[in-house]
Design an enzyme around this catalytic site. Structure first.
Site, PDB file in Angstrom:
ATOM      1  N   HIS A 191       7.517  22.148 -42.442  1.00 58.16           N
ATOM      2  CA  HIS A 191       8.681  21.287 -42.201  1.00 58.16           C
ATOM      3  C   HIS A 191       9.727  21.356 -43.304  1.00 58.16           C
ATOM      4  CE1 HIS A 191       7.551  18.885 -38.647  1.00 58.16           C
ATOM      5  NE2 HIS A 191       6.320  19.062 -39.056  1.00 58.16           N
ATOM      6  N   LYS A 245      19.601   8.405 -41.912  1.00 54.08           N
ATOM      7  CA  LYS A 245      18.481   9.299 -42.211  1.00 54.08           C
ATOM      8  C   LYS A 245      18.000   8.922 -43.611  1.00 54.08           C
ATOM      9  CE  LYS A 245      21.359  12.721 -41.258  1.00 54.08           C
ATOM     10  NZ  LYS A 245      20.696  13.449 -40.220  1.00 54.08           N
ATOM     11  N   LYS A 285      20.703  15.722 -48.065  1.00 56.94           N
ATOM     12  CA  LYS A 285      21.289  15.234 -46.802  1.00 56.94           C
ATOM     13  C   LYS A 285      22.737  14.776 -47.006  1.00 56.94           C
ATOM     14  CE  LYS A 285      16.776  13.833 -44.918  1.00 56.94           C
ATOM     15  NZ  LYS A 285      16.627  14.503 -43.608  1.00 56.94           N
ATOM     16  N   THR A 329      16.149  15.729 -36.228  1.00 59.39           N
ATOM     17  CA  THR A 329      15.958  15.351 -34.820  1.00 59.39           C
ATOM     18  C   THR A 329      16.917  14.228 -34.439  1.00 59.39           C
ATOM     19  OG1 THR A 329      14.095  14.020 -35.586  1.00 59.39           O
ATOM     20  CG2 THR A 329      13.566  16.083 -34.461  1.00 59.39           C
TER      21      THR A 329
END
Length: 841
Positions: free
Chosen positions: A379, A572, A578, A683
């Protein structure tokens, strides 16, 4: 049977007039109401005569659970009879969200339950609001696992999830004056009606001790401390199918005879129950801090506890169905084990240990079984997230497993030196054991790649990077071992149940509701994207969702936001890669420009409400500084009378699944702006796109495939590509970077003190300098700032053209069919697990 609700003196609702009759398989509203009434009286958890919202929720949940238990039992009886190959999905996290709405939705009994509750004078919405999210995960990894379970059940696949039952979760986030504060989650403060404890399913799990060599050369792990793993099962119903599978969660316990009564009576109260308190620590918290030796040991204990209990359970189920002596070569034809990231890696040496030490297999036979059984999902490409465990800590906690890992490593090295002399120079980085004398570690990802039969990435770009960079040398040895399985999300939870208005419109225009299980049918909306009638209905549904979101924001933050403004959301985990920092710097620049405009000029801008949400890891200082900065900017902007009709900034606290179910349907623009090459998939980008929300993003993770599916003209793209990143970092080190003046202006504005006196220098300095620890803008915020601001101008322009925006929104939903977890799981089942549908008749 009346529907009257009486209240007693304390104002409690009493289910007095609805007859209490047990009817576990009730389908009609009257029967359901009687079953709820029955549970409130005969499955009591509260004082009698109390039937307020909370009591009504528990009684309703238990009524639904009756139906689930029936389906559950039928499913397992069927699996037992057919004896298919089954998948066991091991994950440290499962982010389930609320179970009530999902269960009655999948069972297709929402309307009947809504009608039944009205007989008590209650609305279904107020009952579902009583449920606390199960705190068993943190972010995308855990939510993916939960979407996968929903798809496994819906596709009637024989599968189980295995996880841990964390009492206090990661943490509950509170946003205070000082920024983020963490308190323990309280989801189990009372109890969860969705779990069933299986008192007969108990396995011993050992830590520490030493290895004894028997006269015949066989080895045995002895001594040490032993805790018990107790199973709690959570039912996972499929959508409109009888199949109901299990998420099995392990709880750690000690025996009564581990309690030293003599010491206790002697006044040594803590010493008397030392094993009980150690056992309790194992499932207290998800990802306990690991800065200390004690923290590292606890994390390793958690991982091993999950692996050992689950594998003992899997082996016991395999043996239960067969008469001994067992044919172990049959095991991989009945069992597939999937490791969700490296956390369950210890399953590899544990399965070897159980087969050799307990079942008496030789090394070669045990290795053959293990490598045919286990597959691994990677991942992350972030080096710090690829787990490496200290060898001394491992030898201390798991001495037998270290012997096995050592042997796997030795045999792998032999394989290379015998068959691949060209790789000898690379061997030191490929080996499982890094024997650097300063810091010897076990590289968990390497152990997975060497031992698993299949390794997969979670988006095409990510899988390509794994093959060309991270695991390139292994690919040259085992070219067929590596696959891609682009992640997906369940359309049940992520549109059908959380956005009923939009779902009704989709069903109406497609003339079928089959899209809920065949998401590719959404392409049928493309032909209507310009249709004015559809656009009007779409706009009304989006507005209803925006109003619901505005109401929620007011309730949790006290901030009123305008549903006519553009709702722009980034939710998130807070992490530098990010790039929430890029977003807030853009907002700060926007605020500064609005301040400099005349009132007339401001009127021609696009009003925006920018929302952030997500948890920063408790010990991740820069992430917590970012949360504080967002909050500080909001505190200034939101009360500025010149600007606050054109810009608001809100940090939504304690982001979780239930919060996402309100935020995502109400969002119009969402930001997926990680540095290219760093987000494996993402996702939430799929959830937003499915709900008709447009994306501003980089070519990273699944963004690449989303843009391909929905059309690049419907995606606001900016930023460096993954191929550019290494070169740009090198140029930065060489002092060749020239920052955009807007970027410098935004930083200078923060330093002017306009957002308060907090010292943001350490955060801003991470974006400055050319090299050094915590310097040099590793995540390219400065480089991407210019193209990000240009893309944001394109967003403003597009939003002003309502028809164009609505068309883009419809096309976004229409192109989201590929991103169903049903598609992902069907691919895993066929291409990795080799399992087939096993539908309950």
């Amino acid at each position: 049977m009346g529907s009257k609700v009486e209240t007693n003196g304390g104002g409690s609702l009493v289910a007095a007039k609805v007859a209490a009759v047990a009817n576990p398989l009730a389908e009609k509203p009257d029967e359901i109401a009687s079953n709820i009434s029955y549970h409130s009286q005969y499955s009591p958890h509260f004082s009698p005569f109390k039937f307020e919202l909370e009591q009504a929720y528990y009684a309703t949940a238990e009524s639904v659970r009756d139906r689930l238990i029936q389906q559950w039992n039928e499913t397992y009886l069927h699996f037992h009879k057919v004896d298919p190959k089954q998948t066991y999905y091991l994950s440290m996290e499962f982010l389930q969200g609320r179970a009530l709405t999902n269960a009655i939705g999948n069972l297709n009994i929402q309307d009947a339950y809504a009608d039944a509750l009205r007989k008590f004078g209650l609305e279904l919405e107020e009952i579902t609001e009583q449920e606390k999210d199960a705190a068993l995960g943190n972010g995308g990894l855990g939510r993916l696992a939960s979407c996968f379970l929903d798809s496994m059940a819906t596709l009637n696949l024989p599968a189980w999830g295995y996880g841990l039952r964390y009492r206090y979760g990661l943490f509950k986030q509170i946003i205070a004056k000082e920024g983020q504060e963490e308190v323990a989650e309280d989801w189990l403060e009372k109890f969860s009606p969705w779990e069933i404890v299986r008192h007969d399913i108990l396995y011993p799990v050992k830590f520490f001790g030493q290895v004894e060599v028997n006269p015949d050369g066989s080895r045995k792990w002895v001594g040490g401390e032993v805790v018990q793993a107790l199973a709690y099962d959570v039912p996972i119903p499929g959508y409109k199918t009888k199949n109901t599978i299990s998420l099995r969660l392990w709880e750690a316990k000690a025996h009564a005879d581990d309690f030293d009564l003599f010491l206790f009576n002697d006044g040594q109260l803590e010493s008397a129950s030392v094993l009980h308190s150690r056992a309790q620590q194992i499932c207290s918290v998800l990802y306990p801090g690991d800065a200390t030796e004690g923290g590292k040991l606890l994390r390793l204990k958690q991982q091993y506890f999950l692996c050992s209990a689950s594998l003992q359970d899997i082996i016991s189920r395999f043996k239960e169905r067969r008469q001994g002596p067992w044919n172990w070569s049959e095991f991989p034809t009945k069992v597939a084990v999937q490791l969700n990231d490296t956390h369950p890696t210890l399953s590899i040496p544990e399965l070897m240990r159980l087969l050799m030490d307990d079942e008496g297999l030789g090394w070669d036979e045990a290795w053959e079984v293990t490598t045919k059984t286990i597959a691994y999902t990677n991942h992350t490409v972030l080096p710090e997230a690829l787990e490496k465990w200290s060898q001394p800590v491992m030898w201390k906690l798991l001495p037998r497993h270290m012997e096995i890992i050592q042997e796997i490593d030795k045999r792998f090295a032999t394989l290379i030196s015998k068959t691949r002399l060209d790789l000898e120079s690379e061997l030191s980085t490929m080996r499982i054991l890094d024997n650097n004398p300063q810091k010897p570690v076990v590289r968990m990802a390497n152990l997975c790649v060497v031992s698993a039969h299949t390794v997969n990435g979670v988006a095409q770009l990510h899988s390509d990077i794994l093959k060309s960079e991270l695991f390139a040398n292994y690919v040259s040895i085992w070219p067929t071992k590596f696959q891609n399985k682009t992640n997906g999300i369940t359309p049940r939870r992520w549109i059908s149940f959380c956005s009923p208005e939009l779902s009704r419109i989709i069903t109406k225009w497609l003339k079928t509701d089959q899209w809920v299980t065949n998401l590719d049918l959404l392409t049928g909306l493309r032909q209507f994207a310009d249709n004015e009638e559809l656009q009007a209905e779409w706009l009304a549904a989006k507005m209803a969702n925006k109003q619901r979101l505005a109401q929620y924001v007011l309730q949790v933050t006290g901030e009123s936001i305008d549903p006519d403004s553009l709702f722009d959301i980034q939710v998130k985990r807070i992490h530098e890669y990010k790039r929430q920092l890029l977003n807030i710097l853009g907002v700060i620049y926007r605020y500064k420009k609005l301040k400099e405009m005349s009132p007339e000029e401001r009127k021609s801008t696009t009003p925006r409400t920018v929302m952030f949400g997500g948890k920063a890891f408790a010990t991740y200082t820069n992430a917590k500084r970012i949360v504080k900065l967002v909050d500080d900017v909001g505190a200034v902007v939101n009360i500025d009378p010149e600007v606050n009709s054109y810009l608001k900034v809100v940090f939504v606290p304690n982001y979780n699944v239930s919060v996402a179910e309100v935020l995502i349907p109400g969002s119009e623009l969402s930001q997926h702006i990680s540095t290219a090459g760093m987000e494996a998939s993402g996702t939430s980008n799929m959830k937003f796109a499915l709900n008709g929300c447009l994306i501003i993003g980089t070519l990273d993770g699944a963004n690449v495939e989303i843009r391909e599916e929905i059309g690049e003209e419907n995606f606001f793209l900016f930023g460096a590509t993954a191929e550019d990143v290494p070169r740009l970092r090198k140029e930065r080190e060489d002092g060749l970077f020239k920052p955009d003046p807007r970027f410098e202006e935004a930083k200078k504005f923060i330093r002017s003190g306009v957002f308060g006196s907090y010292d943001y220098n350490p955060l801003l300095e991470s974006l400055e300098g050319n090299s050094g620890y915590g310097r040099g803008d590793y995540f390219l915020v400065g480089y991407d700032f210019a193209s990000y601001m240009d893309a944001q101008e394109k967003v403003d322009e597009a939003y002003r053209d309502k028809k164009r925006w609505l068309k883009m929104s419809i096309l976004s939903t229409a192109g989201s069919g590929k991103f169903s977890s049903d598609r992902t799981i069907a691919q895993y089942a066929k291409e990795i697990w080799n399992i087939e549908e096993c539908r309950v008749p």
